[in-house]
Write a protein that holds these residues in place. Structure first.
Motif, PDB file in Angstrom:
ATOM      1  N   ALA A  43      37.019  43.627  90.230  1.00  0.00           N
ATOM      2  CA  ALA A  43      35.747  42.854  90.657  1.00  0.00           C
ATOM      3  C   ALA A  43      34.600  43.806  90.622  1.00  0.00           C
ATOM      4  CB  ALA A  43      35.999  42.015  91.860  1.00  0.00           C
ATOM      5  N   ALA A  47      31.607  43.490  88.150  1.00  0.00           N
ATOM      6  CA  ALA A  47      30.261  42.759  88.764  1.00  0.00           C
ATOM      7  C   ALA A  47      29.314  44.035  88.326  1.00  0.00           C
ATOM      8  CB  ALA A  47      30.267  42.706  90.311  1.00  0.00           C
ATOM      9  N   THR A  50      28.389  43.844  84.871  1.00  0.00           N
ATOM     10  CA  THR A  50      27.609  42.608  84.315  1.00  0.00           C
ATOM     11  C   THR A  50      26.190  42.697  85.063  1.00  0.00           C
ATOM     12  OG1 THR A  50      29.471  41.187  84.731  1.00  0.00           O
ATOM     13  CG2 THR A  50      27.403  40.173  85.020  1.00  0.00           C
ATOM     14  N   PHE A  51      25.952  43.440  85.950  1.00  0.00           N
ATOM     15  CA  PHE A  51      24.492  43.642  86.622  1.00  0.00           C
ATOM     16  C   PHE A  51      23.647  44.521  85.656  1.00  0.00           C
ATOM     17  CE2 PHE A  51      25.701  42.087  91.054  1.00  0.00           C
ATOM     18  CZ  PHE A  51      24.890  40.942  90.942  1.00  0.00           C
ATOM     19  N   ALA A  56      27.910  38.664  81.530  1.00  0.00           N
ATOM     20  CA  ALA A  56      29.390  38.432  82.291  1.00  0.00           C
ATOM     21  C   ALA A  56      30.502  38.702  81.460  1.00  0.00           C
ATOM     22  CB  ALA A  56      29.468  37.257  82.719  1.00  0.00           C
ATOM     23  N   GLY A  59      30.842  42.369  81.328  1.00  0.00           N
ATOM     24  CA  GLY A  59      31.418  42.875  82.614  1.00  0.00           C
ATOM     25  C   GLY A  59      32.933  42.698  82.775  1.00  0.00           C
ATOM     26  N   GLY A  96      34.694  38.871  89.517  1.00  0.00           N
ATOM     27  CA  GLY A  96      33.584  39.729  89.755  1.00  0.00           C
ATOM     28  C   GLY A  96      32.427  39.383  88.655  1.00  0.00           C
ATOM     29  N   ALA A  97      32.745  39.290  87.335  1.00  0.00           N
ATOM     30  CA  ALA A  97      32.002  38.995  86.415  1.00  0.00           C
ATOM     31  C   ALA A  97      31.203  37.587  86.634  1.00  0.00           C
ATOM     32  CB  ALA A  97      32.508  39.084  84.875  1.00  0.00           C
ATOM     33  N   GLY A  99      30.858  35.880  89.358  1.00  0.00           N
ATOM     34  CA  GLY A  99      29.934  35.977  90.498  1.00  0.00           C
ATOM     35  C   GLY A  99      28.772  36.854  90.170  1.00  0.00           C
ATOM     36  N   ALA A 100      28.851  38.010  89.698  1.00  0.00           N
ATOM     37  CA  ALA A 100      27.656  38.420  89.327  1.00  0.00           C
ATOM     38  C   ALA A 100      26.982  37.741  88.170  1.00  0.00           C
ATOM     39  CB  ALA A 100      27.923  39.967  88.692  1.00  0.00           C
ATOM     40  N   SER A 103      24.863  35.084  89.852  1.00  0.00           N
ATOM     41  CA  SER A 103      24.110  35.679  90.697  1.00  0.00           C
ATOM     42  C   SER A 103      22.582  36.027  89.741  1.00  0.00           C
ATOM     43  CB  SER A 103      24.206  37.052  91.678  1.00  0.00           C
ATOM     44  OG  SER A 103      23.220  37.307  92.125  1.00  0.00           O
TER      45      SER A 103
END
Length: 120
Positions: A43, A47, A50-51, A56, A59, A96-97, A99-100, A103
């Protein structure tokens, strides 16, 4: 298709060969601190990537690649290769991907409002 996705697919194919699969155990426990560590690592990597890349999919691929590389190293004699650990890492990378990525989509839609006045 990105290079990271292609690399992830290639590594999954390499790990899925009979030789590597013969060295991996499929009878490992699905629970335990090791699996928590795999999920968190997948995760976190996904993440962060991805950021950084604002994708994503990339990521997720980054988290997956690191998990597969770790299990491939274990299959080569560096530890105990576990198919469950690879699956848990992939699940963590997906979370993690996602969620990021969610976001990023949220913050890109929200326009910051700044008010400026010379007089009070």
């Amino acid at each position: 298709m990105s290079r990271a996705t292609v690399a992830a697919c290639a590594l999954l194919c390499a790990l899925g060969t009979a030789d590597a699969a013969a060295r991996c155990t499929a009878r490992d426990a699905w629970r335990g601190q090791d699996k928590v560590d795999h999920a968190i690592a997948g995760a976190a990597i996904a993440a962060g990537w991805t950021f950084q890349r604002r994708s994503a999919l990339e990521g997720f691929a980054a988290g997956l690649v690191v998990g597969v590389l770790k299990e491939a190293a274990d299959a080569g004699g560096g530890g105990t290769c576990s198919l469950q650990a690879a699956a848990i890492t992939a699940a963590g990378a997906a979370l993690g991907a996602a969620g990021a990525g969610g976001s990023l989509r949220f913050t890109e839609r929200v326009t910051p409002m700044l008010a400026y006045s010379k007089e009070f």
